[in-house]
Design a protein around this motif. Structure first.
Motif, PDB file in Angstrom:
ATOM      1  N   GLY A 101      46.621  42.101  34.092  1.00 12.16           N
ATOM      2  CA  GLY A 101      45.101  42.003  34.767  1.00 12.16           C
ATOM      3  C   GLY A 101      44.832  41.265  35.880  1.00 12.16           C
ATOM      4  N   ASN A 106      42.785  46.096  38.942  1.00  8.18           N
ATOM      5  CA  ASN A 106      42.103  45.572  37.408  1.00  8.18           C
ATOM      6  C   ASN A 106      40.603  44.899  37.585  1.00  8.18           C
ATOM      7  OD1 ASN A 106      45.285  44.515  37.239  1.00  8.18           O
ATOM      8  ND2 ASN A 106      44.412  45.312  35.176  1.00  8.18           N
ATOM      9  N   GLN A 107      40.578  44.213  39.030  1.00 12.80           N
ATOM     10  CA  GLN A 107      39.126  43.840  39.093  1.00 12.80           C
ATOM     11  C   GLN A 107      38.246  45.221  39.533  1.00 12.80           C
ATOM     12  OE1 GLN A 107      39.898  41.082  38.139  1.00 12.80           O
ATOM     13  NE2 GLN A 107      41.970  41.292  38.729  1.00 12.80           N
ATOM     14  N   LYS A 110      37.308  47.138  36.484  1.00 15.73           N
ATOM     15  CA  LYS A 110      36.253  46.440  35.638  1.00 15.73           C
ATOM     16  C   LYS A 110      35.022  46.390  36.300  1.00 15.73           C
ATOM     17  CE  LYS A 110      37.776  42.664  34.075  1.00 15.73           C
ATOM     18  NZ  LYS A 110      38.194  41.069  33.752  1.00 15.73           N
ATOM     19  N   THR A 115      38.063  52.356  32.187  1.00 19.69           N
ATOM     20  CA  THR A 115      39.203  51.945  31.649  1.00 19.69           C
ATOM     21  C   THR A 115      40.520  51.990  32.473  1.00 19.69           C
ATOM     22  OG1 THR A 115      39.617  54.120  30.972  1.00 19.69           O
ATOM     23  CG2 THR A 115      38.660  52.820  29.343  1.00 19.69           C
TER      24      THR A 115
END
Length: 336
Positions: A101, A106-107, A110, A115
């Motif tokens: 993460g 990843n950020q 999100k 997903t």
């Protein structure tokens, strides 16, 4: 589970028979757009995006509830030629960072409500050095295409694919040179940050690779000059086409992988929009050849699906306005 295809010929046939956008839903979405409480065309490209999305989803009043980002990682034998400022070990290390993460993607995933899935493709076994011959056998490229095809989750309603692979800007440049011609120097860039000497090496490597691998059909260009992660992106984009899932293309490498599909079948990317134009100079020209106008220009060149993921919220906003706004009749507002 039945395997979707086992040869490039079967994959090519799936591309050729993929369904088109739903004309009825597209027309109904256009009609709805003309009735919304705004001056005609006042939301600019957001209106076009929403109608395009509605056509592919077969729903005149759609929503985006399950966006998916997929990052594919692969290693390239051509790195032995000195085309990257970083060693191939960085691919493995970045995959671990994705899984923990800690990466930009990843950020961004999100923040977009998406997903994120990560697939590492045989990192201990780099593709062959394409200056000496094809990067992959047919069995290898089919396996990578299948990885991408099968990575698209059931229920996904918007897809972004990206990559990680030291050396893959060289692979993308070779694909672009093979498909679109010009000089090798037109397509190479600094990638991970190579200096002028490194840039000259990349141009030489691209020139040699394209000369050695003479077949210019799209899937053969992918096999001979691509990498496993590029083939996996192509497989995922093709699966989305068959399933009528709209796709947001990421940067130069993703667009080069997608270009091999367009070279095989002219309508193969009708379900795709360009999320951004990257700072890798050749990306603009690939998009121009594909007829794709980018949604964003943020001077990004990270890869790993970052630009495409950033654009998810643009598409979501377009669809939210289209489906959530009142019509003049519903709002009791005079249309003039």
């Amino acid at each position: 589970m039945t395997q979707a295809f086992s040869t490039l010929a079967e994959f090519r046939s799936l591309l050729a028979s993929a369904p088109a956008s739903d004309g009825a839903a597209y027309g109904a979405a256009e009609e709805r757009n003309g009735q919304l409480t705004k001056p005609p065309g006042s939301l600019g490209r957001l209106e076009e995006l929403a109608v395009w999305y509605a056509g592919w989803r077969g729903d005149a009043k759609p929503s985006i509830d399950a966006p998916q980002v997929i990052v594919f990682a692969g290693n390239h034998g051509v790195t032995a030629q000195g085309v990257s400022a970083f060693p191939a070990e960085v691919t493995v290390q970045m995959v671990m960072n994705f899984q923990h993460g800690g990466a930009a993607i990843n950020q961004l995933s999100k923040a977009a409500g998406a997903t994120l899935d990560v697939h590492a493709l045989d990192l201990d076994n780099p593709t062959a050095d394409f200056t000496q011959g094809p990067a992959m056998s047919e069995a290898e490229v089919v396996e990578a295409l299948l990885t991408g095809w099968n990575a698209v989750a059931e229920g996904t309603d918007l897809l972004v694919v990206g990559e990680m692979g030291i050396g893959n800007t060289t692979s993308a440049a070779a694909i672009a040179h093979a498909l679109y011609g010009g000089e090798a120097e037109d397509w190479v860039g600094r990638g991970t940050g190579v200096d002028d000497a490194g840039l000259a090496i990349k141009a030489r490597v691209v020139r040699e690779g394209v000369a050695v691998n003479a077949d210019r059909s799209g899937l053969e260009v992918l096999r001979c000059l691509g990498g496993r992660e590029l083939a996996a992106m192509a497989g995922a984009i093709a699966k989305a086409r068959v399933a009528r899932i709209p796709v947001v293309l990421d940067g130069f490498i993703c667009s080069a992988a997608a270009a091999t599909l367009a070279a095989e079948e002219g309508s193969a990317l009708d379900h795709c929009v360009a999320g951004h134009v990257s700072a890798e100079a050749a990306h603009f020209n690939v998009l121009k050849n594909l007829g794709k106008e980018p949604l964003l220009a943020m001077n990004m060149r990270l890869g790993e699906a970052s630009g495409g993921a950033l654009a998810i919220n643009i598409v979501k906003s377009a669809v939210a306005c289209h489906s959530g706004m009142a019509t003049f009749a519903e709002a009791g507002v005079s249309a003039g």
